[in-house]
Design an enzyme around this catalytic site. Structure first.
Site, short mmCIF file in Angstrom:
data_model
loop_
_atom_site.label_atom_id
_atom_site.label_comp_id
_atom_site.label_asym_id
_atom_site.label_seq_id
_atom_site.Cartn_x
_atom_site.Cartn_y
_atom_site.Cartn_z
N GLU A 57 0.92 -1.21 0.05
CA GLU A 57 0.09 0.06 -0.03
C GLU A 57 0.68 1.28 -0.19
O GLU A 57 0.62 2.10 0.68
CB GLU A 57 -1.01 0.06 1.22
CG GLU A 57 -2.09 -1.10 1.17
CD GLU A 57 -3.29 -0.69 2.02
OE1 GLU A 57 -3.41 0.30 2.60
OE2 GLU A 57 -4.12 -1.64 2.19
C1 LIG Z 1 3.23 -9.33 0.26
C2 LIG Z 1 2.95 -8.28 -0.65
C3 LIG Z 1 1.59 -8.08 -1.17
C4 LIG Z 1 1.24 -7.22 -2.24
N1 LIG Z 1 -0.02 -7.27 -2.60
C5 LIG Z 1 -0.41 -6.64 -3.48
C6 LIG Z 1 -1.59 -6.55 -4.31
O1 LIG Z 1 -2.58 -7.41 -3.85
N2 LIG Z 1 -1.92 -6.07 -5.46
C7 LIG Z 1 -1.00 -5.45 -5.96
O2 LIG Z 1 -1.13 -4.57 -6.96
N3 LIG Z 1 0.44 -4.95 -5.53
C8 LIG Z 1 0.69 -5.71 -4.31
N4 LIG Z 1 1.63 -5.69 -3.62
C9 LIG Z 1 2.77 -4.72 -4.42
C10 LIG Z 1 3.39 -3.51 -3.63
O3 LIG Z 1 2.22 -2.46 -3.63
C11 LIG Z 1 4.68 -3.10 -3.98
O4 LIG Z 1 5.64 -3.98 -3.46
C12 LIG Z 1 4.94 -1.62 -3.55
O5 LIG Z 1 4.15 -0.96 -4.26
C13 LIG Z 1 6.36 -1.17 -3.91
O6 LIG Z 1 6.80 -1.94 -5.17
P1 LIG Z 1 8.08 -2.52 -5.30
O7 LIG Z 1 8.11 -3.65 -4.29
O8 LIG Z 1 8.37 -2.90 -6.63
O9 LIG Z 1 9.28 -1.41 -4.95
P2 LIG Z 1 9.97 -0.38 -5.74
O10 LIG Z 1 9.00 0.33 -6.35
O11 LIG Z 1 10.93 -1.17 -6.58
O12 LIG Z 1 10.81 0.31 -4.58
C14 LIG Z 1 12.04 0.16 -4.03
C15 LIG Z 1 12.29 1.33 -2.85
O13 LIG Z 1 12.33 2.53 -3.52
C16 LIG Z 1 11.44 3.46 -2.83
N5 LIG Z 1 11.25 4.28 -3.81
C17 LIG Z 1 10.52 3.99 -5.13
N6 LIG Z 1 10.28 5.58 -5.69
C18 LIG Z 1 10.57 6.36 -4.78
C19 LIG Z 1 10.65 7.75 -4.85
N7 LIG Z 1 10.06 8.23 -6.00
N8 LIG Z 1 10.98 8.42 -3.53
C20 LIG Z 1 11.21 7.63 -2.66
N9 LIG Z 1 11.41 6.19 -2.57
C21 LIG Z 1 10.90 5.66 -3.60
C22 LIG Z 1 10.55 2.45 -2.44
O14 LIG Z 1 9.89 3.29 -1.11
C23 LIG Z 1 11.23 1.38 -1.96
O15 LIG Z 1 11.65 1.35 -0.69
C24 LIG Z 1 1.98 -6.63 -2.73
C25 LIG Z 1 3.49 -6.44 -2.22
C26 LIG Z 1 3.56 -7.58 -1.37
C27 LIG Z 1 5.28 -7.76 -1.14
#
Ligand SMILES: Cc1cc2nc3c(=O)[nH]c(=O)nc-3n(C[C@H](O)[C@H](O)[C@H](O)COP(=O)(O)OP(=O)(O)OC[C@H]3O[C@@H](n4cnc5c(N)ncnc54)[C@H](O)[C@@H]3O)c2cc1C
Length: 832
Positions: A502
């Protein structure tokens, strides 16, 4: 001398008028009267008097909303603002437009109306909701075994899934007319919280269908046909939903999803219909592996102009039955040993009819707006509830363990080093519960507090993570060895999941809280931006004039207020509360003014660059967030009926939040690139230097005292948690041990006294108890109490051990190959 007096009087009058935010006409009238008196009695030269009147008239012309001001100042400034305001992308604009401003607006005002906060009704549950919590929720908690779920089955047993569906857990947000439970946000939060205190996997499986997903989107945007078809089925668990936004290339930057659909005609159930040919690849989708209904976000294109408008229609949301040919529900991810279903899914050129679009044709291309509009409610409830659940269990068990576990012949919770960790646990748990309840209450008042939802998402998951780390540290080896007796480790493992989903936390803190708050919560910025976009020049000028000059007066007022309150320690500020809390309201009022002023200066000095200076923006967000958390703690104290016993928690909460606010201010000042402005700001906002510090050790010791023994404050802190009663339950054993150890303490003291006086001679504890009983130092009942304490303490501190193969053969007890199906069957057989 007279001249000096007149100048001082003029400055004082300006300061008072600014402090109280009086209108421009009143300023004009006051200065006109003052100058009239000077004209009549000062004996100043006629030329000087005439000059002063001319200056006053000119200032009045520009400070009051006159046509001259609009023409000579408003017009060029509007042009300038139109040129320099940073471009806001459509997705950013939609996020900014989403939701409502609630108590965050007051905190941004520099003059929070505390009466308003205290008048918000105390969030309460209906009789039906209470019955659900005491009935099905309690029963569900009682029927699950988290170790079996996370280690043995890596899924919920079939009878648990069925119970969840049959009892309507998946339809808490669905109104009764569609067969759902139609619960309030508070009830929803209480259910998720209680379940989370028992099993994170059960809680997530229930939480997700009730959060941002098919049901929520249908309720707001679905066509009548879609609502009537899907909502009753979702409410009864006949459909298992999931919502898929994230793809491998688009995580945090969800607006950049590459998944796409092409408007076309195709075959559907033997007929040619208008539809979409979809290609997507999603991952991390919770409940995805068991979903029957896939909520999908994708970009929609209409290259052939079939819909007659734009070719690039934008993000669109659809509901797709997972049995549709071409939908691939892949395998599973394993998110930190949590056993909720989560996995990838994909499809290539999958044809679905246009009816699948949520809301039908009217909502084609509106997907981002739909998502951000619905985000606030779920984000305000699910993760705050789950994190608070860990906090409650962490507080309950660490307090008990700190008393029961002894080293160096003392309860470990009595050592000052351990006290520091337990105090943090108590204080954080108090703050988190306060914020959880107040925010759920806001949703029940009809708010969709977008900025506040980001605040509670970030700060409750972060405080929850710190809390569970502290709890693990105090439990030490007992927290580390996994097994059915370990009531902490799964929550510890799950903490990063809450941090990531989220909206990952780093992004939420650095981009969202202040980035969105500065525009949404600020009383004038959004109005200025909107005025620059207005095409009708006359209206644009009028709107801009009101917003811009209102803003200037606002900045001046906050500066006067913050400096005065900084100099006087805010002691003259009118504030509600009692003798314990009045100072906090005064300090928060002062810090709110300082925040509003600093935020404006930051926006002025850095302009659009503030968006990229994430660490500066994050610190401003921290100030706003801690102002909110402090408000929640004060509101909780009032709503709980000013419980004297809880004061150590409250004082800890306020000391911590005030200190963090001050730290964030100084971090901001130290890193602002414009050093002259930074130096001035530091002097104006904190003229007496640093004033706040972390919670004192003595206060920490008082908090620990409340957690190390049963009592009303401990009960209030952990209310709503599931506390099992069965004798073999690890938490029940720990609670029983706590009571037994406390009951045995005075008996132990009697025995030690007898030893010191030479009445008994035993060298070992067990011998002394026997001898003391034999010699009549203690009674038989007292000996039984000592034995009981010893036995329960031993049980409470023990950890699980396993055969060398970690019990695999024992667990699975099957000659079939070990498949999930086989495990489910064996679990179902066990239940039968
Ligand atoms: C267990 C689990 C359940 C989930 N369930 C769902 C679901 O039901 N449906 C769904 O659609 N998604 C789901 N997700 C996805 C979740 O919403 C994403 O993991 C999340 O949005 C972060 O994306 P990412 O993991 O690719 O991290 P990335 O986008 O790769 O981010 C990596 C890091 O960079 C930081 N970052 C990125 N951009 C910026 C910025 N501009 N400024 C500062 N920091 C930044 C982030 O905070 C993070 O720390 C789930 C994820 C998990 C792990």
């Amino acid at each position: 001398m007279t001249a000096l007096l007149i100048i001082v009087a003029a400055i004082a009058m300006a300061w008072i008028l600014a402090y109280h935010r009086r209108s421009a006409p009143l300023w004009t009238a006051c200065f006109a009267i003052g100058l009239g008196l000077v004209t009549a009695y000062s004996g100043w030269s006629r030329t000087l008097i005439v000059v002063l009147w001319v200056v006053l008239a000119t200032l009045a012309l520009f400070f009051n909303p006159t046509p001259v001001r609009r023409l000579l100042l408003g017009m060029p400034l509007l042009g300038l603002f139109r040129r320099i305001l940073p471009q806001v992308s459509q997705t950013e604009q939609e996020a900014l437009d989403a939701g409502t401003v609630w108590w965050d607006g007051e905190l941004f005002s520099g003059r929070p109306d505390w009466a308003k906060l205290l008048a918000y009704p105390r969030p309460t549950l209906s009789a039906e909701e209470r019955a659900f919590l005491g009935g099905p929720v309690e029963e569900l908690c009682g029927m699950v075994n988290d170790w079996q779920i996370t280690h043995e089955l890596q899924d919920l047993p079939p009878h648990v899934w069925q119970y969840i569906k049959d009892r309507g857990f998946l339809g808490m947000i669905i109104p009764k007319r569609y067969g759902g439970l139609g619960f309030s946000a508070l009830a929803h939060s209480e259910v998720v919280m209680k379940l989370s205190t028992r099993s994170g996997t059960v809680a997530v499986s229930v939480m997700v269908p009730n959060s941002l997903g098919p049901a929520e989107l249908l309720l707001h945007y679905g066509t009548e046909e879609q609502k009537n078809h899907y909502l009753p089925r979702l409410a009864k668990g006949l459909e298992m939903p999931c919502f898929a936004l994230t793809s491998p290339e688009a995580g945090s930057d969800a607006g950049a999803i590459p998944d796409f659909g092409i408007v076309c005609r195709g075959q559907w159930e033997g007929r040619e219909v208008l539809g979409i040919r979809l290609t997507w690849e999603k991952r991390y989708i919770t409940l995805g592996p068991v979903a029957t209904l896939l909520g999908l976000a994708f970009r929609l294109y209409d290259p052939d102009g079939i819909l007659g408008g734009e070719k690039n229609l934008g993000i669109t949301l659809a509901l797709i039955p997972t049995k549709t040919p071409g939908v691939h529900i892949g395998r599973r991810h394993l998110p930190l040993n949590q056993a909720f279903m989560n996995g990838p899914n994909w499809g290539k050129d999958v044809f679905v009819p246009m009816d699948c679009v949520i809301g039908g044709l009217a909502y084609v291309g509106q997907g981002w707006k739909m998502l951000v509009n619905c985000l606030a409610a779920g984000r305000s409830i699910s993760l705050p509830a789950a994190s608070t659940a860990s906090a409650k269990m962490g507080a309950l068990t660490t307090g008990a363990y700190g008393r029961v576990r002894q080293q160096f012949r003392l309860s470990v919770g009595r050592f000052e080093g351990v006290e520091e960790a337990i105090a943090r646990i108590g204080g954080n748990a108090y703050i988190m519960e306060a914020a959880r309840v107040m925010t759920a209450g806001a949703i029940d008042l009809g708010e969709k507090p977008s900025v506040i939802s980001a605040i509670v998402k970030y700060h409750l998951t972060e405080r929850g993570r710190q809390l569970i780390i502290d709890a693990m540290d105090v439990h030490a080896g007992k927290g580390i060895c996994m097994g059915p007796s370990n009531y902490l480790a799964r929550a510890y493992q799950a903490a990063p999941v809450a941090i990531t989903v989220e909206g990952a936390n780093i992004l939420t803190r650095t981009m969202i809280i202040f980035g969105q708050g500065a525009i949404r919560g600020h009383p004038y910025v959004l109005k200025e931006i909107e005025a620059t976009k207005e095409r009708n020049l006359r209206k644009a000028l009028a709107d801009f004039d009101a917003a811009f000059f209102g803003h200037v007066a606002f900045v001046a007022s906050n500066k006067a207020r913050a400096l005065w309150m900084g100099l006087t320690g805010a002691r003259f500020v009118q504030a509600p509360g009692d003798r314990h809390t009045r100072r906090y309201y005064q300090q928060l009022t002062r810090l709110s003014s300082a925040f509003a002023f600093t935020a404006d200066i930051a926006m002025f000095v850095l302009g659009g660059a503030l968006k990229r200076r994430e660490r500066l923006s994050a610190r401003l967000g921290d100030i706003l967030s801690n102002l909110y958390l402090a408000s929640c703690a004060l509101k909780r104290y009032e709503d709980d009926g000013r419980q004297e016993d809880d004061l150590p928690f409250l004082h800890w909460a306020l000391a911590d939040t005030l200190w963090r606010i001050e730290e964030a201010f100084h971090g901001f000042f130290e890193n602002l690139p414009n050093r002259v402005v930074a130096w001035q700001l530091r002097w104006l906002m904190f003229p007496r230097g640093r004033e706040f510090g972390p919670p004192r050790d003595r206060l920490g010791a008082q908090v620990v005292g409340l957690l190390l023994a049963p009592g009303p404050a401990r009960e209030r802190l952990t209310r709503g948690a599931y506390i099992p009663q069965a004798e073999n339950e690890p938490v029940a054993i720990l609670e029983a041990a706590l009571r037994a150890v406390i009951a045995a303490e005075p008996i132990g003291a009697k025995i030690r006294q007898a030893r010191d006086t030479g009445a008994i001679s035993g060298r070992y504890a067990d011998d002394m108890v026997e001898e003391a009983c034999a010699k009549g130092v203690i009674t038989q009942e007292e000996k039984a109490a000592m034995d009981r304490a010893k036995n329960l303490r031993r049980k409470a501190i023990m950890v699980d051990d396993f055969p060398k193969d970690l019990g695999k053969t024992e667990i699975y007890q099957t000659t079939e190959p070990v498949t999930f199906e086989a495990l489910r069957r064996s679990a179902a057989a066990g239940k039968a």
